[in-house]
Scaffold this motif. Sequence first.
Motif, short mmCIF file in Angstrom:
data_model
loop_
_atom_site.label_atom_id
_atom_site.label_comp_id
_atom_site.label_asym_id
_atom_site.label_seq_id
_atom_site.Cartn_x
_atom_site.Cartn_y
_atom_site.Cartn_z
N PHE A 52 -74.38 16.51 21.11
CA PHE A 52 -73.37 16.66 20.06
C PHE A 52 -72.06 15.96 20.45
CE2 PHE A 52 -74.52 20.65 17.35
CZ PHE A 52 -75.41 19.87 16.63
N ALA A 53 -71.70 16.02 21.72
CA ALA A 53 -70.45 15.40 22.17
C ALA A 53 -70.47 13.90 21.96
CB ALA A 53 -70.21 15.73 23.64
N ARG A 54 -71.67 13.29 22.03
CA ARG A 54 -71.79 11.85 21.89
C ARG A 54 -71.95 11.40 20.44
NH1 ARG A 54 -74.75 13.25 26.50
NH2 ARG A 54 -76.69 13.41 25.34
N THR A 55 -72.38 12.30 19.56
CA THR A 55 -72.77 11.86 18.21
C THR A 55 -72.03 12.56 17.08
OG1 THR A 55 -74.57 13.50 18.08
CG2 THR A 55 -75.10 11.36 19.04
N TYR A 56 -71.12 13.50 17.40
CA TYR A 56 -70.59 14.34 16.32
C TYR A 56 -69.81 13.56 15.27
CZ TYR A 56 -65.89 14.58 18.53
OH TYR A 56 -64.66 14.30 19.07
N GLU A 57 -69.16 12.47 15.65
CA GLU A 57 -68.42 11.68 14.67
C GLU A 57 -69.37 10.84 13.82
OE1 GLU A 57 -64.15 10.53 16.29
OE2 GLU A 57 -65.71 10.02 17.75
N GLY A 58 -70.26 10.12 14.45
CA GLY A 58 -71.16 9.23 13.72
C GLY A 58 -72.14 9.95 12.82
N HIS A 59 -72.55 11.18 13.20
CA HIS A 59 -73.52 11.93 12.40
C HIS A 59 -72.88 12.94 11.46
CE1 HIS A 59 -77.35 11.15 15.04
NE2 HIS A 59 -76.79 10.05 14.57
N GLY A 60 -71.57 12.95 11.40
CA GLY A 60 -70.91 13.83 10.44
C GLY A 60 -70.79 15.28 10.85
N SER A 61 -71.07 15.59 12.12
CA SER A 61 -70.98 16.98 12.56
C SER A 61 -69.54 17.48 12.55
CB SER A 61 -71.54 17.13 13.98
OG SER A 61 -72.88 16.70 14.04
#
Length: 226
Positions: A52-61
């Motif tokens: 989540f720390a690596r992808t939260y911006e790109g995946h809309g989290s």
Amino acid sequence: MAEKSSIFDMIGPVMIGPSSSHTAGVVRIARAAIRILGSQPTHAVITFYNSFARTYEGHGSDRAIVAGLLGMPTDDVRIREAFDHAKEAGLQYTFQGVGNASTMHPNTIKLQLRNERTGQAVEVIGQSRGGGVIRIVEVDGFPSDFSASLHTLILDADDVPGSIAFIASVIAHDECNIATMFVSRKGKNDAARQFIEVDSSLRDITLEYLRQLRWVHRVTYIPTID
């Protein structure tokens, strides 16, 4: 707050997102947390762990968690503009990322919430397990294990002998079946917290009775979050 373009911007009019783990599950964690808090927070510190720390911006989290803190359901079209709605609602939030928490589930979020108007505060740790399924694994330092997909009762109480059996009998008289029960305590005869999932709703009179018990300090009742 500036927004980055992401996969999230390319989805259709109803928010499901590129991954239910990164969107629907995230919304549900936040919706459970505000029910534990008892109100919509005015301030939130949001920590994403591991993947989540690596992808939260790109995946809309990031937008999904803010939307959940505003009480939006998982299919709310306003989730795409959650940051704008948060500004209107007066919700202040901060994002943090921890990418190497080896003891935590890959999709873990910690929410530190407070409501300045009421003085309420809570810390909730949740996991998004896939397919929109979540587990709340810690509340205010007490280990827990519930999904919030059933009616959930949280009791803060003294660790007195027979308390667990007594609470179970009260719920049974309300014709509710206990699906899961998880009990955490700080030590023998110290503060304890019971997390109980039941198959059907509890009556208001039952909840009020539990609140009147001298060894029960707080009763939180969370109907299904969806």
